[in-house]
Motif scaffolding. Structure first.
Motif, PDB file in Angstrom:
ATOM      1  N   ASN A 523      -4.870  10.899   8.466  1.00  0.00           N
ATOM      2  CA  ASN A 523      -4.223   9.639   8.811  1.00  0.00           C
ATOM      3  C   ASN A 523      -4.999   8.417   8.317  1.00  0.00           C
ATOM      4  O   ASN A 523      -4.714   7.288   8.724  1.00  0.00           O
ATOM      5  CB  ASN A 523      -4.045   9.547  10.331  1.00  0.00           C
ATOM      6  CG  ASN A 523      -5.389   9.596  11.069  1.00  0.00           C
ATOM      7  OD1 ASN A 523      -6.408   9.974  10.482  1.00  0.00           O
ATOM      8  ND2 ASN A 523      -5.383   9.228  12.335  1.00  0.00           N
ATOM      9  N   SER A 524      -5.976   8.626   7.469  1.00  0.00           N
ATOM     10  CA  SER A 524      -6.794   7.518   6.988  1.00  0.00           C
ATOM     11  C   SER A 524      -6.006   6.651   6.024  1.00  0.00           C
ATOM     12  O   SER A 524      -5.359   7.144   5.090  1.00  0.00           O
ATOM     13  CB  SER A 524      -8.054   8.055   6.302  1.00  0.00           C
ATOM     14  OG  SER A 524      -8.786   6.989   5.723  1.00  0.00           O
ATOM     15  N   SER A 525      -6.073   5.336   6.230  1.00  0.00           N
ATOM     16  CA  SER A 525      -5.385   4.398   5.328  1.00  0.00           C
ATOM     17  C   SER A 525      -6.181   4.158   4.047  1.00  0.00           C
ATOM     18  O   SER A 525      -5.644   3.585   3.098  1.00  0.00           O
ATOM     19  CB  SER A 525      -5.171   3.061   6.039  1.00  0.00           C
ATOM     20  OG  SER A 525      -6.431   2.456   6.341  1.00  0.00           O
ATOM     21  N   ARG A 528      -4.575   5.705   0.822  1.00  0.00           N
ATOM     22  CA  ARG A 528      -3.496   4.896   0.251  1.00  0.00           C
ATOM     23  C   ARG A 528      -4.044   3.648  -0.409  1.00  0.00           C
ATOM     24  O   ARG A 528      -3.616   3.246  -1.497  1.00  0.00           O
ATOM     25  CB  ARG A 528      -2.491   4.517   1.341  1.00  0.00           C
ATOM     26  CG  ARG A 528      -1.891   5.712   2.047  1.00  0.00           C
ATOM     27  CD  ARG A 528      -0.643   5.338   2.827  1.00  0.00           C
ATOM     28  NE  ARG A 528      -0.895   4.287   3.810  1.00  0.00           N
ATOM     29  CZ  ARG A 528      -1.367   4.493   5.029  1.00  0.00           C
ATOM     30  NH1 ARG A 528      -1.651   5.729   5.425  1.00  0.00           N
ATOM     31  NH2 ARG A 528      -1.548   3.496   5.865  1.00  0.00           N
ATOM     32  N   CYS A 529      -4.993   3.035   0.256  1.00  0.00           N
ATOM     33  CA  CYS A 529      -5.604   1.807  -0.271  1.00  0.00           C
ATOM     34  C   CYS A 529      -6.292   2.067  -1.598  1.00  0.00           C
ATOM     35  O   CYS A 529      -6.152   1.280  -2.549  1.00  0.00           O
ATOM     36  CB  CYS A 529      -6.592   1.282   0.763  1.00  0.00           C
ATOM     37  SG  CYS A 529      -7.513  -0.186   0.263  1.00  0.00           S
ATOM     38  N   ASN A 590      -4.460  -5.707   4.170  1.00  0.00           N
ATOM     39  CA  ASN A 590      -3.311  -4.878   4.557  1.00  0.00           C
ATOM     40  C   ASN A 590      -3.713  -3.556   5.203  1.00  0.00           C
ATOM     41  O   ASN A 590      -3.059  -3.095   6.141  1.00  0.00           O
ATOM     42  CB  ASN A 590      -2.420  -4.597   3.338  1.00  0.00           C
ATOM     43  CG  ASN A 590      -1.601  -5.797   2.936  1.00  0.00           C
ATOM     44  OD1 ASN A 590      -1.353  -6.704   3.733  1.00  0.00           O
ATOM     45  ND2 ASN A 590      -1.162  -5.828   1.682  1.00  0.00           N
ATOM     46  N   TYR A 591      -4.787  -2.935   4.689  1.00  0.00           N
ATOM     47  CA  TYR A 591      -5.099  -1.564   5.108  1.00  0.00           C
ATOM     48  C   TYR A 591      -6.326  -1.450   6.010  1.00  0.00           C
ATOM     49  O   TYR A 591      -6.490  -0.422   6.671  1.00  0.00           O
ATOM     50  CB  TYR A 591      -5.287  -0.677   3.871  1.00  0.00           C
ATOM     51  CG  TYR A 591      -4.011  -0.471   3.100  1.00  0.00           C
ATOM     52  CD1 TYR A 591      -3.090   0.491   3.502  1.00  0.00           C
ATOM     53  CD2 TYR A 591      -3.707  -1.253   2.000  1.00  0.00           C
ATOM     54  CE1 TYR A 591      -1.903   0.681   2.808  1.00  0.00           C
ATOM     55  CE2 TYR A 591      -2.528  -1.080   1.299  1.00  0.00           C
ATOM     56  CZ  TYR A 591      -1.632  -0.117   1.705  1.00  0.00           C
ATOM     57  OH  TYR A 591      -0.460   0.056   1.013  1.00  0.00           O
ATOM     58  N   PRO A 593      -9.535  -0.636   5.612  1.00  0.00           N
ATOM     59  CA  PRO A 593     -10.089   0.726   5.482  1.00  0.00           C
ATOM     60  C   PRO A 593     -11.361   0.952   6.275  1.00  0.00           C
ATOM     61  O   PRO A 593     -11.654   2.082   6.672  1.00  0.00           O
ATOM     62  CB  PRO A 593     -10.359   0.849   3.978  1.00  0.00           C
ATOM     63  CG  PRO A 593     -10.517  -0.553   3.501  1.00  0.00           C
ATOM     64  CD  PRO A 593      -9.582  -1.378   4.334  1.00  0.00           C
ATOM     65  N   THR A 596     -10.675   2.655   9.689  1.00  0.00           N
ATOM     66  CA  THR A 596     -10.088   3.998   9.773  1.00  0.00           C
ATOM     67  C   THR A 596     -10.856   5.044   8.986  1.00  0.00           C
ATOM     68  O   THR A 596     -10.597   6.233   9.142  1.00  0.00           O
ATOM     69  CB  THR A 596      -8.641   3.964   9.245  1.00  0.00           C
ATOM     70  OG1 THR A 596      -8.652   3.497   7.892  1.00  0.00           O
ATOM     71  CG2 THR A 596      -7.776   3.031  10.083  1.00  0.00           C
ATOM     72  N   SER A 597     -11.769   4.644   8.126  1.00  0.00           N
ATOM     73  CA  SER A 597     -12.503   5.598   7.291  1.00  0.00           C
ATOM     74  C   SER A 597     -13.966   5.594   7.698  1.00  0.00           C
ATOM     75  O   SER A 597     -14.703   4.643   7.402  1.00  0.00           O
ATOM     76  CB  SER A 597     -12.359   5.223   5.803  1.00  0.00           C
ATOM     77  OG  SER A 597     -11.001   5.234   5.447  1.00  0.00           O
ATOM     78  N   TYR A 790       0.959  10.121  -0.794  1.00  0.00           N
ATOM     79  CA  TYR A 790       0.115   9.117  -0.149  1.00  0.00           C
ATOM     80  C   TYR A 790       0.855   7.789  -0.006  1.00  0.00           C
ATOM     81  O   TYR A 790       0.711   7.103   1.001  1.00  0.00           O
ATOM     82  CB  TYR A 790      -1.159   8.892  -0.974  1.00  0.00           C
ATOM     83  CG  TYR A 790      -2.175   9.996  -0.877  1.00  0.00           C
ATOM     84  CD1 TYR A 790      -3.065  10.065   0.187  1.00  0.00           C
ATOM     85  CD2 TYR A 790      -2.267  10.977  -1.858  1.00  0.00           C
ATOM     86  CE1 TYR A 790      -4.014  11.083   0.285  1.00  0.00           C
ATOM     87  CE2 TYR A 790      -3.213  11.996  -1.796  1.00  0.00           C
ATOM     88  CZ  TYR A 790      -4.079  12.044  -0.711  1.00  0.00           C
ATOM     89  OH  TYR A 790      -5.016  13.041  -0.632  1.00  0.00           O
ATOM     90  N   ASP A 795       4.537   0.462   0.408  1.00  0.00           N
ATOM     91  CA  ASP A 795       3.164   0.096   0.042  1.00  0.00           C
ATOM     92  C   ASP A 795       3.148  -0.843  -1.153  1.00  0.00           C
ATOM     93  O   ASP A 795       2.369  -1.801  -1.191  1.00  0.00           O
ATOM     94  CB  ASP A 795       2.361   1.361  -0.272  1.00  0.00           C
ATOM     95  CG  ASP A 795       2.127   2.223   0.952  1.00  0.00           C
ATOM     96  OD1 ASP A 795       1.451   1.761   1.879  1.00  0.00           O
ATOM     97  OD2 ASP A 795       2.630   3.358   0.974  1.00  0.00           O
TER      98      ASP A 795
END
Length: 825
Positions: A523-525, A528-529, A590-591, A593, A596-597, A790, A795
């Motif tokens: 579920n890490s953004s 995608r980033c 936006n993300y 990171p 979440t990471s 992803y 996005d």
């Protein structure tokens, strides 16, 4: 080459599913690694200090990892052993039959030959006899019709097998006279094999021997590849778990004791291969074992080449299909529906996609026909050229036929519609002969040669892993902080796009971040980033150099005078840096990171030493770039950048660094597309249509300042290039922009280059949708190990659209100032 690729390319196609499942085992290792990391971080609780190393937290779960991984290895070993035993039984039975038939033929000692029943002979043959005893029988071979020591090929044998007896006898007579020094025993052998029945049997035995030899060799390769596979996968597992015992113990106690890998099993296999060499020597080489082994290896090599070529074609076909899926959306259920049409010639199945394509093509052709008859312009050539311009633009925009096919259609229509005019003051319509000469002369311009030179440099940097080595070095310095890792990857993508094009760069960069993606939480953004950042940065990299994207090549063609590389760099590189920073900030906003990471897998720099070939490629590339930058000063000697582009082509292909296969792999569709665009631009200019359109646009923007005209064109290009190909947008718009730029200035000043370069930069900056450029198409197709993509269109909308708008503002502000300062206004 990775072992997974080696295994794929060297395996026997029919046995593919029976080899070690190396890729699956590797994925299992990565899953174990991810689970261990997650478990360790949860156990520690302190996410700030829980930084992974090669010697911490992995050891705590080693036992659990072994209970998952070792059974998977055992399953693969059992699968391989079962298959090997069955195949060994088959090939050994075939070997025994072959030996029995050889003994059967060699039982004829006198001439004329009284052939006994094969069935009776087979019964009298004791299969328990030693193979060596059978092979000790006298030899009965002959030389072929050539110099001493040469032998008939399989093609010759096939001809002999189907030839009349007289031809066979004549061939043997020639062979006999060419070898007058035969011994008494060899002369007896010559007379023995001169009998057509015996000769036909020899040919069949030779072919069977070759087939069994190939079969045995493939079985030996099967064992070798699987043994290497176990060794490599265990080495990777030990590295991940920081163990030094699993590989040695498993290879010794399990693999080494497995039936296919036992020393005794290998010796038996080698013994059978040696027997095939001895049989072949008896049949074809006068008992010369070395010559027989050499010829059998030649047959084996030819078989492997044919088989590998088949595999390569299949793999390339699958790869092309996958690229096609990445560029074109998956068909809907309605598109897959098949309708049946009754015709006088039978029933025809037609898909919904076919009906859609036919409708669009018919509509475009109808518009073309209407415009040819419409009296929009007085001159016929202008009217025809306008119809051609609209027709080509529609075909390019809808992609109802491949883009390069439309480009190939343009010179044909230019000649048939007679849209070209003479360059003198009379502007007389050219006939078909003169128009053909002028349009083809325009298509292969120095710009096309510049494009070829750029492809050669990109191919060399990619083929010898120079781009990858440089990229991994930079990424290894990024550390583990998500924001800096993201920025480092974006810079690498932009720089790579400068030299290996913004088509190849995202493919390279997305492959480099696989270790990072594998170890991120589902579920890490940040995943995608990171992918989106590489895609957008690759688009920005399309601005950076004249060879980084086709639209830049088209822009240079429409600029007068053409800018030097230094001038282009001075303008483009600051814009690329600022655009990357702006996109980086948008992505972080936006993300988020960092929230979440918790863990970023560091990328290690390549430690492979630089080879002489890599150094040579770098030197040639640097020399070429320096010459391109100094082209203005060397114009008297070299004439144009296209001439300089010949240097890497000659040095790379002439020295064998690049081969004809690399040349064939150039993006020829892009080259044809650019040539078609140049032909269309030449036709629009020669017919007078360009001057009319530019005059009307000038009247529309009358009273606008140069900056307002620039903003208008940049906005138009941004909208158009977002929905259609960047290159197609440049092909359609840039010639018009160039003509308007000429009309805005006076006798001493022209804003042509300013407007053209800004519009070309905006083509690369259009990145608001997944279809806006190849980097976006490649990114949207990225999937995790579970097959889930992803990125989504959302996005791109929330990041790509604002990034495109802000980049446009940079072009019309910072870019406008730089172009005013350095393009000579």
């Amino acid at each position: 080459m990775k072992f997974s690729h080696t295994l794929q390319f060297n395996s026997v196609p029919d046995w593919a599913e029976h080899y070690i499942a190396y890729s699956n085992l590797k994925k299992l290792i990565y899953q174990i690694e991810r689970d261990i990391i997650s478990t360790s971080i949860d156990a520690r609780g302190d996410t700030e200090t829980a930084q992974p190393t090669e010697e911490t937290f992995l050891l705590d779960s080693k036992t659990r990892a072994n209970t998952i991984f070792i059974p998977a290895l055992d399953k693969e070993l059992e699968k391989i052993t079962t298959f090997y035993v069955s195949k060994e039984k088959e090939v050994f039975e075939e070997t025994e039959k072959l030996l029995a038939d050889v003994a059967y033929v060699e039982s004829f000692e006198t001439l004329p030959i009284n052939i006994p029943s094969r069935r009776n002979f087979s019964r009298s043959f004791d299969s328990s006899d030693s193979l060596n005893q059978i092979l000790k029988k006298p030899t009965r071979q002959r030389y072929s019709s050539g110099s001493a020591g040469s032998f008939l090929s399989s093609d010759d044998d096939e001809h002999q097998l189907n030839s009349p007896v007289n031809d066979e006898t004549n061939l043997l007579e020639i062979s006999y006279h060419h070898n007058p020094q035969l011994t008494e025993d060899e002369q007896r052998i010559y007379h023995f094999w001169s009998n057509p029945l015996i000769e036909a049997e020899r040919i069949r035995l030779k072919k069977r021997t070759t087939e069994v030899y190939v079969w045995l060799s493939e079985l030996k390769s099967f064992v070798s590849l699987n043994h290497t596979g176990f060794s490599k996968i265990l080495k990777k597992y030990d590295k991940i778990t920081n163990s030094t015992q699993i590989k040695s113990s498993y290879m010794t106690n399990m693999v080494g004791e497995g039936y296919p890998f036992k020393k005794s099993s290998r010796q038996i296999l080698d013994e059978h291969i040696r027997h095939m060499e001895e049989i072949y020597a008896k049949l074809c080489t006068f008992n010369d074992i070395k010559a027989a082994a050499k010829e059998l290896k030649t047959h084996l090599r030819e078989f492997i080449v044919w088989e590998r070529n088949t595999i390569w074609r299949d793999i390339i076909g699958l790869e092309r299909k996958s690229h096609g899926v990445g560029i074109k959306a998956h068909p809907t259920v309605e598109e897959l529906e098949i309708s049946k049409i009754e015709t006088p010639f039978g029933e025809v199945n037609v898909s919904a996609e076919y009906w859609k394509t036919a409708f669009i093509l018919t509509a475009c052709t109808g518009v073309f026909a209407i415009l040819l008859e419409a009296r929009i312009f007085k001159a016929v050539e202008v009217r025809n050229c306008f119809a051609l311009l609209v027709f080509s633009s529609l075909l390019w925009a809808t992609e109802v036929i491949p883009l390069f096919v439309t480009s190939l259609l343009i010179p044909f229509l230019v000649v048939c519609l007679r849209v070209m005019r003479s360059n003198d003051e009379l502007h007389v319509r050219l006939d078909a002969h003169d128009a053909t000469r002028d349009i083809f002369a325009a298509m292969f311009s120095p710009v096309i040669m510049l494009l070829l030179g750029g492809f050669a440099i990109a191919a060399a940097l990619s083929k010898y892993h120079i781009a990858k080595m440089m990229a991994t070095y930079v990424l290894s310095k990024a550390g583990k902080k998500p924001s800096w890792v993201l920025l480092a990857n974006m810079i690498v993508a932009t720089v790579a796009s400068m030299w290996i094009s913004n088509v190849a760069a995202p493919v390279l960069c997305l492959s480099l971040i696989q270790p990072i993606l594998r170890n991120l939480q589902s579920n890490s953004s940040f995943g995608r980033c990171l992918i989106l950042g590489i895609a957008l940065a690759s688009n920005i990299g399309g601005m950076a150099s004249p060879i980084s994207s086709p639209q830049n090549i088209i822009a240079i063609k429409n600029m007068m005078p053409q800018p030097s590389w230094i001038e282009w760099f001075i303008i483009s590189i600051p814009l690329c840096i600022l655009a990357d920073i702006v996109i980086w900030i948008i992505l972080l906003w936006n993300y988020k990171p960092a929230e979440t990471s918790l863990l970023i897998h560091p990328i290690r720099a390549s430690r492979d030493p630089w080879s002489n070939t890599q150094i040579f490629v770098c030197v040639v590339t640097l020399i070429t770039i320096v010459l391109w930058c100094a082209e203005k000063q060397l114009e008297f000697y070299l004439g144009d950048m296209g001439v300089i582009a010949i240097l890497p082509l000659v040095l790379f292909f002439g020295t064998g660094i690049l081969t004809k296969e690399d040349f064939n792999n150039f993006l020829w569709t892009v080259i044809i597309l650019a040539m078609g665009g140049i032909a269309l631009g030449k036709a629009v200019q020669s017919s007078g249509l360009l001057a009319i359109i530019a005059h009307q646009i000038r009247d529309m923007v009358q009273g606008f300042t140069v900056w307002e005209v620039l903003l208008t064109f940049c906005t138009l290009v941004l909208v158009v290039a977002t929905f259609i190909s960047h290159t197609v947008g440049a092909l359609i718009i840039l010639p018009i922009v160039a003509q308007v730029g000429d009309s805005l200035g006076d006798d001493n000043t022209s804003y042509r280059n300013l407007l053209v370069m800004a519009s070309a930069l905006m083509c690369s900056a259009a990145m608001g949708l997944p279809v806006s450029g190849f980097p976006n198409m490649n990114a949207i197709m990225m999937e995790d190990e579970m097959g889930v993509r992803y990125l989504t269109t959302k996005d791109f909308l929330k990041t790509g659209v604002p990034a495109s708008i802000l980049t446009m503002l940079l072009v019309v502000s910072v870019g406008y100032v730089l172009m005013h300062l350095f393009l000579g206004y």
